[in-house]
Motif scaffolding. Sequence first.
Motif, PDB file in Angstrom:
ATOM      1  N   LEU A  39     -53.907  12.015 -21.469  1.00  0.00           N
ATOM      2  CA  LEU A  39     -54.379  13.355 -21.832  1.00  0.00           C
ATOM      3  C   LEU A  39     -55.823  13.568 -21.383  1.00  0.00           C
ATOM      4  N   SER A  40     -56.617  12.506 -21.409  1.00  0.00           N
ATOM      5  CA  SER A  40     -58.011  12.614 -20.990  1.00  0.00           C
ATOM      6  C   SER A  40     -58.141  12.962 -19.515  1.00  0.00           C
ATOM      7  N   THR A  41     -57.151  12.570 -18.711  1.00  0.00           N
ATOM      8  CA  THR A  41     -57.174  12.902 -17.285  1.00  0.00           C
ATOM      9  C   THR A  41     -56.602  14.283 -17.015  1.00  0.00           C
ATOM     10  N   ARG A  42     -56.000  14.889 -18.043  1.00  0.00           N
ATOM     11  CA  ARG A  42     -55.355  16.192 -17.862  1.00  0.00           C
ATOM     12  C   ARG A  42     -56.164  17.349 -18.415  1.00  0.00           C
ATOM     13  N   THR A  43     -57.170  17.066 -19.233  1.00  0.00           N
ATOM     14  CA  THR A  43     -57.941  18.132 -19.871  1.00  0.00           C
ATOM     15  C   THR A  43     -59.428  17.848 -19.755  1.00  0.00           C
ATOM     16  N   ASP A  44     -60.224  18.915 -19.853  1.00  0.00           N
ATOM     17  CA  ASP A  44     -61.678  18.776 -19.864  1.00  0.00           C
ATOM     18  C   ASP A  44     -62.227  18.773 -21.284  1.00  0.00           C
ATOM     19  N   LEU A  86     -47.300   5.585 -19.107  1.00  0.00           N
ATOM     20  CA  LEU A  86     -48.351   6.585 -19.313  1.00  0.00           C
ATOM     21  C   LEU A  86     -49.589   6.270 -18.486  1.00  0.00           C
ATOM     22  N   PHE A  87     -49.952   4.997 -18.368  1.00  0.00           N
ATOM     23  CA  PHE A  87     -51.091   4.630 -17.523  1.00  0.00           C
ATOM     24  C   PHE A  87     -50.803   4.990 -16.061  1.00  0.00           C
ATOM     25  N   ALA A  88     -49.579   4.725 -15.613  1.00  0.00           N
ATOM     26  CA  ALA A  88     -49.202   5.061 -14.241  1.00  0.00           C
ATOM     27  C   ALA A  88     -49.280   6.572 -14.010  1.00  0.00           C
ATOM     28  N   LEU A  89     -48.825   7.358 -14.993  1.00  0.00           N
ATOM     29  CA  LEU A  89     -48.903   8.812 -14.876  1.00  0.00           C
ATOM     30  C   LEU A  89     -50.354   9.280 -14.808  1.00  0.00           C
ATOM     31  N   ALA A  90     -51.223   8.619 -15.571  1.00  0.00           N
ATOM     32  CA  ALA A  90     -52.639   8.994 -15.558  1.00  0.00           C
ATOM     33  C   ALA A  90     -53.255   8.748 -14.190  1.00  0.00           C
ATOM     34  N   PHE A  91     -53.013   7.594 -13.608  1.00  0.00           N
ATOM     35  CA  PHE A  91     -53.574   7.270 -12.290  1.00  0.00           C
ATOM     36  C   PHE A  91     -52.973   8.171 -11.211  1.00  0.00           C
ATOM     37  N   ARG A  92     -51.676   8.404 -11.286  1.00  0.00           N
ATOM     38  CA  ARG A  92     -51.012   9.233 -10.272  1.00  0.00           C
ATOM     39  C   ARG A  92     -51.492  10.677 -10.340  1.00  0.00           C
ATOM     40  N   GLY A  93     -51.573  11.221 -11.556  1.00  0.00           N
ATOM     41  CA  GLY A  93     -52.001  12.607 -11.703  1.00  0.00           C
ATOM     42  C   GLY A  93     -53.455  12.808 -11.325  1.00  0.00           C
ATOM     43  N   PHE A  94     -54.328  11.860 -11.708  1.00  0.00           N
ATOM     44  CA  PHE A  94     -55.751  12.012 -11.426  1.00  0.00           C
ATOM     45  C   PHE A  94     -56.032  11.877  -9.932  1.00  0.00           C
ATOM     46  N   ALA A  95     -55.237  11.087  -9.229  1.00  0.00           N
ATOM     47  CA  ALA A  95     -55.431  10.924  -7.790  1.00  0.00           C
ATOM     48  C   ALA A  95     -55.214  12.221  -7.037  1.00  0.00           C
ATOM     49  N   ARG A  96     -54.376  13.123  -7.598  1.00  0.00           N
ATOM     50  CA  ARG A  96     -54.061  14.388  -6.944  1.00  0.00           C
ATOM     51  C   ARG A  96     -54.764  15.583  -7.579  1.00  0.00           C
ATOM     52  N   LYS A  97     -55.551  15.331  -8.597  1.00  0.00           N
ATOM     53  CA  LYS A  97     -56.179  16.419  -9.354  1.00  0.00           C
ATOM     54  C   LYS A  97     -57.358  16.996  -8.585  1.00  0.00           C
ATOM     55  N   ASP A  98     -57.490  18.332  -8.677  1.00  0.00           N
ATOM     56  CA  ASP A  98     -58.633  19.010  -8.093  1.00  0.00           C
ATOM     57  C   ASP A  98     -59.765  19.009  -9.134  1.00  0.00           C
ATOM     58  N   VAL A  99     -60.717  18.099  -8.973  1.00  0.00           N
ATOM     59  CA  VAL A  99     -61.791  17.940  -9.941  1.00  0.00           C
ATOM     60  C   VAL A  99     -62.912  18.929  -9.630  1.00  0.00           C
ATOM     61  N   VAL A 100     -63.173  19.832 -10.557  1.00  0.00           N
ATOM     62  CA  VAL A 100     -64.220  20.830 -10.367  1.00  0.00           C
ATOM     63  C   VAL A 100     -65.278  20.750 -11.467  1.00  0.00           C
ATOM     64  N   ARG A 148     -61.578   7.277  -7.069  1.00  0.00           N
ATOM     65  CA  ARG A 148     -60.929   7.746  -8.299  1.00  0.00           C
ATOM     66  C   ARG A 148     -60.245   6.612  -9.054  1.00  0.00           C
ATOM     67  N   ALA A 149     -59.559   5.755  -8.335  1.00  0.00           N
ATOM     68  CA  ALA A 149     -58.881   4.640  -9.004  1.00  0.00           C
ATOM     69  C   ALA A 149     -59.892   3.704  -9.656  1.00  0.00           C
ATOM     70  N   ARG A 150     -61.024   3.487  -8.991  1.00  0.00           N
ATOM     71  CA  ARG A 150     -62.067   2.624  -9.548  1.00  0.00           C
ATOM     72  C   ARG A 150     -62.661   3.252 -10.802  1.00  0.00           C
ATOM     73  N   LEU A 151     -62.889   4.548 -10.787  1.00  0.00           N
ATOM     74  CA  LEU A 151     -63.441   5.237 -11.954  1.00  0.00           C
ATOM     75  C   LEU A 151     -62.497   5.115 -13.143  1.00  0.00           C
ATOM     76  N   LEU A 152     -61.206   5.393 -12.901  1.00  0.00           N
ATOM     77  CA  LEU A 152     -60.243   5.296 -13.998  1.00  0.00           C
ATOM     78  C   LEU A 152     -60.121   3.866 -14.498  1.00  0.00           C
ATOM     79  N   TRP A 153     -60.132   2.910 -13.587  1.00  0.00           N
ATOM     80  CA  TRP A 153     -60.012   1.512 -13.986  1.00  0.00           C
ATOM     81  C   TRP A 153     -61.175   1.101 -14.880  1.00  0.00           C
ATOM     82  N   SER A 154     -62.390   1.462 -14.496  1.00  0.00           N
ATOM     83  CA  SER A 154     -63.561   1.121 -15.310  1.00  0.00           C
ATOM     84  C   SER A 154     -63.487   1.785 -16.680  1.00  0.00           C
TER      85      SER A 154
END
Length: 287
Positions: free
Chosen positions: A200-205, A272-286, A123-129
């Motif tokens: 916001l991109s990590t919080r919404t589809d 905000l970048f830190a919040l994006a990485f932290r939130g996406f690491a715990r997100k249930d991706v469906v 997940r961290a690699r995906l967000l970083w890219s």
Amino acid sequence: MSTLADRAEAADGYRAGRTLPLGVELVRQLKRRRTLVMGGILFALPFVLLVAFQVGGEPGGGNDRINLMDTATVSGANFAAVNLFAAAGFLLVVPVALFCGDTVASEASWSSLRYLLAAPVPRARLLWSKLVVGLVLSLAAIVLLPLVAYAVGTAAYGPGPLQLPTGGALPTGTAVWRLLVVTAYLFVSQLVTAALAFWLSTRTDAPLGAVGGAVGLTIIGSVLDEVTALGDWRSVLPAHWQYAWLDAVRPRPEWTDMIQGTSLSVTYALVLFALAFRGFARKDVVS
């Protein structure tokens, strides 16, 4: 059918840092229609302003006070500066929000995000890219405008020095250097919009929700900055420093406001970048 030895060999050869290479992601984003459309708009803006000046006549006619816009037809450097002045308030916000806000949410809207993570891409690699490519495209968009504007202005009005509204002029070499500083500051000042759109991109589809939300909140910040009743509270708004770059196109540049604007923008962006990485690491991706 793969054997246990094959699977062990594949596992031994797996390197998380080699997944979703930046070059592959960059090519993917460059081929997208929205990238081409936005690049075309920024490329066309200097030509639109050139036609407007040709049709409407010399700028500043009938004005008692001379501002930067009135010097647009003096030289290529002036024309480039005017293009930056015209686009800084809103137009440059759109490509930054688009390239950083559409990146993760678009994968979710296509239902391909979970397949990328199952590749497996960490997940961290995906967000970083995604983040690096989004920022690279944003920088390219911001650089494209003054580059084309300088070329168009030089062809139409000649090279010449940068004439200052307050009087005096900057030699061509100094003018180019100052425009580079202005362009760099504009990119740094847009980091807040980039980080907001990315979070916001990590919080919404919904890509439109991420892009529109970032643009909308940026506009709200600009509106609040016009409310003088807020007093010193306006200094904590990134929009309060968006035109601090004008201090760089003076005979003797002032850096204080640009330094304050840079520090504020970078601070907000890192949070905000830190919040994006932290939130996406715990997100249930469906999706």
